[in-house]
Write a protein that holds these residues in place. Structure first.
Motif, short mmCIF file in Angstrom:
data_model
loop_
_atom_site.label_atom_id
_atom_site.label_comp_id
_atom_site.label_asym_id
_atom_site.label_seq_id
_atom_site.Cartn_x
_atom_site.Cartn_y
_atom_site.Cartn_z
N CYS A 11 -11.88 3.08 -11.55
CA CYS A 11 -11.67 4.08 -10.51
C CYS A 11 -12.85 5.04 -10.51
CB CYS A 11 -10.39 4.86 -10.80
SG CYS A 11 -10.17 6.27 -9.71
N ALA A 56 -5.91 6.38 -6.19
CA ALA A 56 -7.00 5.91 -5.33
C ALA A 56 -6.85 4.41 -5.03
CB ALA A 56 -8.34 6.16 -6.01
N ARG A 98 -12.93 8.03 -9.72
CA ARG A 98 -12.58 9.40 -10.09
C ARG A 98 -11.95 9.49 -11.48
NH1 ARG A 98 -8.63 11.68 -6.55
NH2 ARG A 98 -9.61 13.69 -6.92
N CYS A 99 -11.56 8.34 -12.05
CA CYS A 99 -10.90 8.36 -13.35
C CYS A 99 -11.57 7.30 -14.21
CB CYS A 99 -9.42 7.99 -13.25
SG CYS A 99 -8.52 8.94 -12.01
N CYS A 137 -4.70 8.33 -10.35
CA CYS A 137 -4.87 9.27 -9.25
C CYS A 137 -4.42 8.65 -7.92
CB CYS A 137 -6.31 9.74 -9.15
SG CYS A 137 -7.42 8.49 -8.51
N CYS A 173 -5.62 2.78 -8.47
CA CYS A 173 -5.73 3.52 -9.72
C CYS A 173 -4.37 4.11 -10.05
CB CYS A 173 -6.76 4.64 -9.60
SG CYS A 173 -6.73 5.76 -11.00
#
Ligand code: ADP
Ligand code: ZN
Length: 697
Positions: free
Chosen positions: A417, A440, A419-420, A438, A435
């Motif tokens: 991901c 996503a 963002r993670c 989050c 994900c």
């Protein structure tokens, strides 16, 4: 004092001090009263914390309170509970107030709801009266009227109520006797009874005892949705005295419960937030499934509902009972030190033996060509046998999705991901990469780095469902996991209960609270994902999950079976489950490890969770904070270190872990820690980045 009446109030904010106000002439308030205040330019409902205060340092700045809030006062016991939580969990009283009294609660009591139901019953009956005899319409109206009558009888406490009586078995009666003796000694107690031993009946007996002495009862459960059978049982016994309370309930229902608790005799069945109801005169507090992690709130204030319930019980002088088939090491510790009494029931109510356990070594099976996809031939055979005998099967796979991660066949990269810092899972129904941290989503057609083809690794519940359907084409197969919409969940469990589904596949969600009479075989596939995680509690949790799973099979006359597929068949968790090691041995082994490494329950642990969108700032500041903590010598300091998942939703995460001895200096050490952290926050203008987690799970 020149006649001025200074008071201190609590506002629902993260303030670590209580602002002063002045009471206007004619406004009478005492500790616990609700008042209207303006703070920093905004209006709030505040709670009077202290009256008769001396003149504050800057008397000119103190504003007046002109009006009381039209809300019931907060009792002394509630205020004491809030104070305990603030001190123990290192948060502010304002933060506790905020979650204890959710804003905007509509005020309603049961009478309004009852009046509506009675009106519609009347309406149905009169319509049925004028409908022609023998018509479908008449039958439907009469049926609706019956349903309404049943609903009314569950709400109207003026109607007579006949509890559905049961007789305790010998084992239950003995346990009850031992519990009463413990309570006479003034001790809290652990009821450590295997699944199906009938703990509920014991709770009911103690609860009705409390009611008959004119005292009230609180029974906590980890999650309401999963406590259906407990709820039904309590409902049958207590009828309109039972109130169900949890934070996902409608505001009307919550306000009905809040109102009743102030005025009527009650048994509340609730989740952790039910400790904040305006309880009065509690005679018994029960925490069922006390080992469950859901008692811990994972946002501020990070309180543990079980532990706060113990404090609540002692504030009311109530009996305190926790129950579990797999007690937590914390509670066992309390028993071993003599603080709690431990009462065990080792036999099941229906007398049947516990499910047999078979451990299947997948590595060995694979070598022998004994695996078909994720299934061992042994498991396939057992499922076949169970189905042809008319039994049902439950399969646990701890990971949802189709593939738990995707790897590029060209460059070998695992898609993460953005963002993670976690691999994304492939969901076949939507065809997307998702994900799980989050939410996503991304298309799954090609590698984001090189455009190469992606291949799934690790099988989730969707894949298991697909393989199951292929292996057992005539079986009715369904799946229940975090991707199942809330409305469909109940439907699926109900049809499984009715025998309309043969094989149900799902995550841990399946493990709790259900009693399916036709369920004969439960299986855990890829059980290793439960053990050996970077978490010192992993083995304890794995045993809890697998024991609960085992308890689901063969609850009535005949013993069921639990099959576990693992590549680590010699692991202590499996040795315990298969009976090669005793519960005492396992408990001792876990305790020895915890003691050797200085983990709870032998120590107290506090995690500081630091988050920032800039990793370099985060690293710099967490190092600074850790060295300040080491200088201050508040216990031993570990870290900063990145947690297993060190980036979620664009925020980087570091942990500083503080371990304190279990001694009388705990409160002083916490105080130092709290001051140090808030000074650090204001010095670096870095507030909002540090969360304090006391007794992390
Ligand atoms: P536990 O919570 O300890 O796992 P339960 O309370 O769910 O066990 O009891 C298991 C089963 O035994 C349930 O179906 C329950 O209705 C039944 N049972 C337990 N005690 C009694 C009793 N005294 N009389 C009748 N049925 C009982
Ligand atoms: Zn993410």
């Amino acid at each position: 004092m020149n006649g001025k009446r200074y008071i201190k109030v609590v506002v629902p904010l993260r303030l670590d001090w209580e602002p002063y106000y002045l009471l206007s002439d004619g406004v009478e308030a005492s500790r616990g009263s609700r008042v209207k205040v303006v703070f920093a330019g905004r209006p709030y409902s505040a709670v009077v914390w202290e009256t008769g205060c001396p003149e504050p340092p800057e008397p000119g700045k103190v504003r007046y309170i002109n009006e009381l809030e039209a809300l019931p006062s907060i009792s002394e016991n509630e205020l004491r509970l809030w104070k305990f939580i603030a001190d123990y969990y290192l948060c502010t009283i304002g933060e506790v107030y905020k979650i204890a009294c959710p804003l905007g609660l509509v005020r309603q009591d049961r009478s309004a709801k009852l009046a509506k139901l009675k009106e519609s019953l009347h309406d149905k009956l009169s319509k049925a009266g004028s409908a022609r005899e023998g018509t479908k319409k008449k039958a439907a109206l009469l049926e609706a009227a019956e349903k309404l009558k049943a609903q009314i009888s569950l709400l109207d406490d003026t109607l007579p109520w006949e509890p559905v009586q049961t007789k305790l078995s010998k084992a239950q009666a003995e346990a009850l006797g031992a519990l009463r003796r413990a309570f006479l000694d003034g001790k809290p107690a652990l009821l450590d009874g295997v699944t199906g031993s009938g703990k509920t009946e014991i709770y009911i007996t103690l609860a009705s005892e409390a009611l008959s002495q004119g005292r009230n009862v609180l029974i906590l459960v980890p999650e309401i949705a999963l406590s259906g059978q407990l709820e039904a049982r309590l409902q049958a016994y207590f009828g309109p005295r039972l109130y169900v309370y949890h934070s996902a309930e409608t505001e009307v229902q919550r306000s009905i419960v809040t109102d009743a608790v102030r005025k009527k005799p009650y048994v509340v069945l609730g989740t952790r937030s039910a400790i904040f109801l305006p309880h009065n005169n509690l005679g018994l507090v029960v925490v069922d499934e006390e080992h469950d992690g859901a008692y811990k709130q994972d946002s501020s204030p990070r309180y543990n509902g079980r532990d706060c319930a113990a404090v609540l019980a002692s504030l009311h002088g109530a009996r305190f009972l926790v129950g579990s088939a797999t007690p937590s090491l914390e509670t066992i510790f309390n028993c071993n030190t003599g603080k709690y009494a431990r009462i065990s029931i080792t036999e099941r109510y229906y007398g049947s033996a516990a499910a047999k356990v078979e451990i299947i070594d997948t590595t060995a099976e694979f070598r022998k060509n004994g695996m078909v996809g994720n299934f061992s031939r042994k498991l396939i055979a057992q499922i076949g046998k169970t189905l042809s005998g008319g039994g049902q099967v439950l399969i646990l796979r701890a990971r949802r999705a189709y593939s738990t991660s995707m790897q590029c066949t060209q460059c070998g990269e695992i898609v993460k991901c953005p963002r993670c810092n976690v691999p994304m899972s492939f969901h076949k129904d939507s065809g997307k990469l998702v994900c799980h941290y989050c939410g996503a989503r991304k298309p799954s057609d090609a590698c984001p780095s090189c455009g190469g083809e992606l291949r799934g690794i690790g099988s989730g519940t969707q894949k298991i469902e697909e393989e199951t359907a292929r292996l057992f084409p005539s079986a009715r197969v369904a799946r229940l996991d975090g991707d199942t919409p809330g409305t469909a969940r109940q439907e699926i469990t109900e049809s499984f209960g009715k025998g309309e589904i043969d094989i149900l596949i799902g995550t841990q969600m399946l493990v709790k609270g259900f009693d399916f009479p036709g369920l004969k075989l439960v299986a855990a596939i890829g059980a290793d994902s439960l053990i050996g995680l970077m978490d010192f509690r992993a083995d304890e949790k794995a045993v809890q999950v697998l024991s609960q799973l085992r308890g689901r099979a063969g609850r009535r006359e005949d013993a069921g079976m639990l099959m576990i597929q693992t590549s680590q068949s010699a692991h202590p968790v499996y040795r315990l489950l298969s009976g090669l090691a005793s519960a005492v041995d396992f408990e001792n082994e876990l305790n020895a490890q915890r003691q050797a490494f200085g983990y709870p329950p032998f120590t107290r642990m506090i995690d500081l969770i630091l988050q920032d969108s800039f990793d370099r700032r985060l690293d710099y500041l967490s190092l600074q904070l850790a060295s300040r903590l080491k200088e201050a010598a508040t216990g031993s300091v570990l870290g900063p270190f990145p947690p297993q998942i060190d980036k979620i939703a664009g925020k980087f995460i570091r942990i500083i872990r503080i371990t304190l001895p279990r001694d009388g200096r705990l409160m002083a050490a916490k105080h130092t820690l709290r001051t140090l952290v808030s000074d650090f926050e204001s010095f670096h203008k870095w507030s909002g980045h540090i969360a304090i987690d006391v007794d992390p799970l």
